[in-house]
Design a protein around this motif. Structure first.
Motif, PDB file in Angstrom:
ATOM      1  N   HIS A  14      23.929-118.229  68.256  1.00  0.00           N
ATOM      2  CA  HIS A  14      23.807-119.326  67.292  1.00  0.00           C
ATOM      3  C   HIS A  14      23.123-118.854  66.014  1.00  0.00           C
ATOM      4  O   HIS A  14      23.557-119.199  64.897  1.00  0.00           O
ATOM      5  CB  HIS A  14      23.038-120.473  67.936  1.00  0.00           C
ATOM      6  CG  HIS A  14      22.792-121.624  67.002  1.00  0.00           C
ATOM      7  ND1 HIS A  14      23.790-122.485  66.601  1.00  0.00           N
ATOM      8  CD2 HIS A  14      21.644-122.038  66.371  1.00  0.00           C
ATOM      9  CE1 HIS A  14      23.298-123.386  65.779  1.00  0.00           C
ATOM     10  NE2 HIS A  14      21.993-123.146  65.627  1.00  0.00           N
ATOM     11  N   PHE A  15      22.069-118.058  66.140  1.00  0.00           N
ATOM     12  CA  PHE A  15      21.341-117.585  64.961  1.00  0.00           C
ATOM     13  C   PHE A  15      22.192-116.631  64.135  1.00  0.00           C
ATOM     14  O   PHE A  15      22.201-116.699  62.898  1.00  0.00           O
ATOM     15  CB  PHE A  15      20.052-116.903  65.405  1.00  0.00           C
ATOM     16  CG  PHE A  15      19.157-116.500  64.263  1.00  0.00           C
ATOM     17  CD1 PHE A  15      18.263-117.391  63.713  1.00  0.00           C
ATOM     18  CD2 PHE A  15      19.215-115.205  63.736  1.00  0.00           C
ATOM     19  CE1 PHE A  15      17.435-117.021  62.663  1.00  0.00           C
ATOM     20  CE2 PHE A  15      18.398-114.826  62.699  1.00  0.00           C
ATOM     21  CZ  PHE A  15      17.506-115.737  62.151  1.00  0.00           C
ATOM     22  N   SER A  16      22.891-115.718  64.804  1.00  0.00           N
ATOM     23  CA  SER A  16      23.716-114.756  64.079  1.00  0.00           C
ATOM     24  C   SER A  16      24.861-115.442  63.339  1.00  0.00           C
ATOM     25  O   SER A  16      25.206-115.069  62.198  1.00  0.00           O
ATOM     26  CB  SER A  16      24.256-113.696  65.034  1.00  0.00           C
ATOM     27  OG  SER A  16      25.090-114.287  66.016  1.00  0.00           O
ATOM     28  N   GLN A  17      25.460-116.474  63.908  1.00  0.00           N
ATOM     29  CA  GLN A  17      26.544-117.188  63.235  1.00  0.00           C
ATOM     30  C   GLN A  17      26.012-118.063  62.103  1.00  0.00           C
ATOM     31  O   GLN A  17      26.649-118.166  61.044  1.00  0.00           O
ATOM     32  CB  GLN A  17      27.296-118.058  64.255  1.00  0.00           C
ATOM     33  CG  GLN A  17      28.069-117.251  65.305  1.00  0.00           C
ATOM     34  CD  GLN A  17      28.706-118.131  66.344  1.00  0.00           C
ATOM     35  OE1 GLN A  17      28.648-119.370  66.256  1.00  0.00           O
ATOM     36  NE2 GLN A  17      29.336-117.499  67.348  1.00  0.00           N
ATOM     37  N   LYS A  18      24.859-118.661  62.313  1.00  0.00           N
ATOM     38  CA  LYS A  18      24.305-119.545  61.291  1.00  0.00           C
ATOM     39  C   LYS A  18      23.934-118.789  60.035  1.00  0.00           C
ATOM     40  O   LYS A  18      24.160-119.271  58.907  1.00  0.00           O
ATOM     41  CB  LYS A  18      23.086-120.273  61.863  1.00  0.00           C
ATOM     42  CG  LYS A  18      22.430-121.232  60.885  1.00  0.00           C
ATOM     43  CD  LYS A  18      21.236-121.937  61.530  1.00  0.00           C
ATOM     44  CE  LYS A  18      20.579-122.873  60.538  1.00  0.00           C
ATOM     45  NZ  LYS A  18      19.411-123.583  61.143  1.00  0.00           N
ATOM     46  N   HIS A  19      23.377-117.609  60.160  1.00  0.00           N
ATOM     47  CA  HIS A  19      22.919-116.822  59.013  1.00  0.00           C
ATOM     48  C   HIS A  19      23.894-115.698  58.653  1.00  0.00           C
ATOM     49  O   HIS A  19      23.548-114.841  57.823  1.00  0.00           O
ATOM     50  CB  HIS A  19      21.537-116.242  59.305  1.00  0.00           C
ATOM     51  CG  HIS A  19      20.481-117.293  59.487  1.00  0.00           C
ATOM     52  ND1 HIS A  19      19.859-117.918  58.429  1.00  0.00           N
ATOM     53  CD2 HIS A  19      19.971-117.835  60.616  1.00  0.00           C
ATOM     54  CE1 HIS A  19      18.974-118.791  58.890  1.00  0.00           C
ATOM     55  NE2 HIS A  19      19.017-118.755  60.231  1.00  0.00           N
ATOM     56  N   ASN A  20      25.049-115.698  59.278  1.00  0.00           N
ATOM     57  CA  ASN A  20      26.101-114.731  58.964  1.00  0.00           C
ATOM     58  C   ASN A  20      25.587-113.296  59.085  1.00  0.00           C
ATOM     59  O   ASN A  20      25.732-112.461  58.179  1.00  0.00           O
ATOM     60  CB  ASN A  20      26.665-114.980  57.557  1.00  0.00           C
ATOM     61  CG  ASN A  20      27.979-114.245  57.334  1.00  0.00           C
ATOM     62  OD1 ASN A  20      28.655-113.850  58.294  1.00  0.00           O
ATOM     63  ND2 ASN A  20      28.339-114.050  56.079  1.00  0.00           N
ATOM     64  N   LEU A  21      24.953-113.004  60.228  1.00  0.00           N
ATOM     65  CA  LEU A  21      24.423-111.660  60.508  1.00  0.00           C
ATOM     66  C   LEU A  21      25.230-111.042  61.640  1.00  0.00           C
ATOM     67  O   LEU A  21      25.621-111.730  62.593  1.00  0.00           O
ATOM     68  CB  LEU A  21      22.951-111.725  60.909  1.00  0.00           C
ATOM     69  CG  LEU A  21      21.960-112.217  59.842  1.00  0.00           C
ATOM     70  CD1 LEU A  21      20.573-112.387  60.454  1.00  0.00           C
ATOM     71  CD2 LEU A  21      21.908-111.256  58.665  1.00  0.00           C
ATOM     72  N   SER A  22      25.452-109.753  61.490  1.00  0.00           N
ATOM     73  CA  SER A  22      26.142-109.059  62.577  1.00  0.00           C
ATOM     74  C   SER A  22      25.185-108.861  63.749  1.00  0.00           C
ATOM     75  O   SER A  22      23.959-108.847  63.591  1.00  0.00           O
ATOM     76  CB  SER A  22      26.662-107.698  62.109  1.00  0.00           C
ATOM     77  OG  SER A  22      25.587-106.841  61.800  1.00  0.00           O
TER      78      SER A  22
END
Length: 417
Positions: free
Chosen positions: A60-68
């Motif tokens: 969820h965090f990686s998708q929310k902040h657009n991080l790989s």
């Protein structure tokens, strides 16, 4: 005379110490397997839930902040390195100021080792090796001396209670102190209490109550000051006092406390007294465990042992074994670990199965220390060894101190066989 094997039991010359060692090793392995099964059943479901919850939060965090995923994992590794160095998200007290360093060395020499503070520099790690070597040895000596004095006090108190109880039952009447009966009464009391030994179970009960009392008082303080639950505080007390030191809960790590100096002193005293009580309790429990091992060995003894076909008893034990067919008293204190348990007959009663002689316990420790000091002194001054001992040569013949004691033990074993 030890059993050297016979047609009916087919047992070799295995002495009691070896049999007890093998049995204890097997029981410890079984204890570890049972403990692993219980903890695995209790904790594994919680671990799986935590992993699933963390995976969901990570995605969820990686998708929310657009991080790989790789970038986020690298960032978390950087935080882990910072956390090891003492950097945390919440505001915590410095770990390496003087008070923090004092708390650290206290956990080192007491062998608690919480793990929340560890040296990161090469110099700190090298210094810790030598510092811990001397500090841990000195602290263990302190714990042993504390145990010696504690048992002396307990033996005196229990003997006084026992004497008072006998007076109340008119076994030791007060009237015997007056007139001509004073001498006879004193002699009777001296004869009847000369070989009295307090029960090891009473000593264990007193130490257990003391440890529980200290833990409950400490838990009340930690629960009020640290904000932990009372059960969590009890858990911390056992982990700290038993020197297990997981490090999941550590006292005194907040930035500031009300009455901080008073709390730091109380924290130090509770940990010191608690470690001493639990250490003493562990030693007394180990005596009871040894008695249980002796009982198991007697229970496993073949029926023929103890008779003409097998002079030794059970598993071919040596002459120092405590068995059901031995009734003769021992007048010399053996310089072995079973000196406490193998003190036998006193006042017509056999004490080795259930009683502990405090005099034997203290004397055995003092004899061990005296022999070690004597051997060190003779070796340093170049005194020749005694006749008989010089004839015993093996790989450890030039040892001193504890190594020389081990050599003597090996030599005695070879002579006995």
């Amino acid at each position: 005379m030890a059993c050297r094997g016979c047609c009916c039991c087919g047992v070799g010359p295995l002495n009691e110490d070896n049999a007890r060692f093998v049995l204890l090793a097997l029981l410890i392995v079984l204890y570890l397997l049972c403990g692993a099964a219980v903890f695995s059943a209790l904790e594994q479901p919680r671990e799986k839930q935590a992993k699933e919850k963390w995976a969901q939060r990570f995605e969820h965090f990686s998708q929310k902040h657009n991080l790989s995923r790789r970038e986020l994992e690298n960032f978390l590794r950087f935080y882990e390195e910072a956390n090891v160095a003492g950097i945390r998200v919440d505001i915590a007290r410095p770990r390496w100021d003087f008070t923090g360093a004092f708390y650290f060395v206290g956990t080192v020499v007491s062998t608690i080792g919480f793990g929340m503070t560890t040296p990161t520099t090469v110099g700190g790690k090298i210094f810790l090796i030598f510092y811990g070597l001397i500090g841990c040895a000195a602290t263990i000596l302190f714990f042993n001396l504390f145990l010696e004095r504690l048992i002396t006090v307990l033996a005196f108190v229990l003997k006084s209670c026992y004497e008072h109880q006998r007076r109340r039952k008119a076994v030791l009447p007060h009237s015997s102190r007056h007139g001509h009966g004073a001498t006879s009464g004193s002699e009777t009391r001296g004869d009847s209490l000369a070989g009295w030994k307090p029960s090891v179970y009473y000593v264990m009960l007193i130490l257990c109550l003391a440890a529980v009392l200290v833990s409950c008082c400490a838990s009340a303080m930690y629960s009020a000051v640290e904000g932990w639950g009372y059960f969590d505080s009890l858990y911390f007390c056992f982990v700290a006092f038993s020197t297990i030191g997981f490090g999941d809960m550590v006292s005194g790590q907040r930035q500031a406390y009300e009455n901080q100096t008073t709390y730091q002193v109380g924290n130090f005293l509770f940990i010191l007294v608690g470690v001493c009580c639990i250490y003493s309790l562990f030693n007394v429990i180990s005596i009871i465990i040894k008695q249980v091992l002796n009982w198991i060995l007697r229970w496993l003894a073949p029926p023929c042992c103890g008779h003409t076909c097998c002079p030794g008893f059970g598993l071919g034990l040596r002459h120092n074994a405590v068995g059901p067919h031995r009734n003769h008293p021992r007048h010399n204190i053996s310089i072995e670990t079973d000196a406490v348990n193998d003190s036998e007959e006193t006042d017509g009663r056999r004490m080795s199965g259930e009683m502990i002689s405090m005099r034997d316990f203290l004397a055995a420790n003092k004899v061990n220390l005296a022999i070690m000091q004597k051997q060190l002194s003779e070796t340093a001054n170049g005194h020749p060894c005694q006749s008989g001992s010089c004839s015993r040569h093996n790989g450890f013949s030039e040892g001193v101190g504890a190594l020389a004691i081990m050599n003597n033990r090996l030599a005695e074993t070879s002579v006995d066989r």
